[in-house]
Design a protein around this motif. Structure first.
Motif: not given
Length: 295
Positions: A1-22
């Motif tokens: 069975m597939v029991r787990k989901a991986v959500l990669p959310v570690a990116g810097w979000g540079t397209r939205f800087l400076p908002a993504t700084k915080a």
């Protein structure tokens, strides 16, 4: 069975800087619900309850969001705001999250690889944290059905305009059923004239654990990043990979334009604000035409 989901959310979000700084881009609100909650709910509705967030040190707000806030709950209870209290409690109890730190942002492939100690030798879902999918069928649930039939990896794809293929990973494959393809190859962001199709990877994957072996030997590509597409190509050398063509609306909130258009479309779906918001938009367009003469 597939029991787990991986959500990669570690990116810097540079397209939205400076908002993504915080503030992580995955926490940007779609009216009153952050983007990441849509993806978590998609997993839960498909029956996948173990959510592994691959985070960085700048993504603590995601951890706080899915935690219990007793002070806030107590305040809402004292104020008699029962509906808000119910919503807050549901959010904190949606899932029992697991957090894995990606210490260096070395690409999507690397983000998936650092989840291996938690995923183990099991098949698992990968769902990108900035892509919302809305349709009659739950995409992850449909992918699980295909995995149950074939026991192999599945990649979700959707049709894009030929002029936009350079923005996506593109699949080359053979149609074997109404919405299922057998993949021959994948090409990352090809030129329009080089693209074998207009079937673009949409940010939902189901992998056998064999993908970890391939990620470990995938050489870094542009910018020193390990590309997930390159690892899938290596996987194709040993086992078949299927593609599910989805019939759904895809909202890419990972760019400023994509985020804004998503906001507008979701606002127009809300019966409590739709009419007033539509009047506002009509006024904005009218003033723009008057000021610029453009239609």
């Amino acid at each position: 069975m597939v029991r787990k989901a991986v959500l990669p959310v570690a990116g810097w979000g540079t397209r939205f800087l400076p908002a993504t700084k915080a503030m992580p881009k995955e926490m940007f609100p779609i009216i009153d619900k952050p983007v990441i909650q849509f993806i978590v709910e998609e997993c839960l509705h498909a029956g996948v309850e173990n959510i592994i967030f691959v985070t960085g040190r700048h993504k603590r707000p995601i951890e706080h969001y899915f935690d219990i806030n007793t002070d806030l709950e107590k305040h809402l209870e004292q104020m008699g705001k029962e509906e808000l209290l119910k919503n807050i409690r549901e959010i904190s109890r949606l899932t029992n999250p697991i957090y894995v730190r990606q210490k260096e942002q070395l690409g999507l492939g690397h983000a998936v690889l650092v989840s291996e100690p938690v995923v183990g030798n099991e098949p698992f879902i990968v769902a990108l944290g900035d892509v919302i999918i809305e349709g009659e069928k739950n995409v992850i649930k449909r992918m699980l059905e295909i995995y149950e039939r074939f026991g192999k990896s599945v990649v979700a794809v959707f049709e894009v305009d030929r002029k936009d293929v350079s923005k996506y990973g593109i699949v080359d494959g053979k149609l074997i059923e109404e919405d299922i393809y057998l993949i021959d190859d994948l090409i990352e962001k090809p030129k329009e004239e080089e693209a074998p199709s207009n079937l673009a990877i949409v940010g939902r994957y189901l992998f056998t654990p064999k993908i970890f072996e391939k990620l470990k030997i995938t050489p870094p590509g542009k910018g020193g990043e390990i590309q997930l597409t390159d690892a899938i190509r290596l996987l194709l050398e040993e086992e078949v990979v299927y593609a599910l063509k989805i019939d759904a609306k895809v909202y890419d909130t990972g760019t400023p334009l994509g985020y804004l258009t998503t906001l507008v479309e979701f606002a127009l779906k809300r019966s409590d604000i739709r009419d007033e918001f539509l009047k506002f938009l009509e006024g904005v367009v009218s003033r723009y035409i008057q000021q610029t003469g453009k239609v």
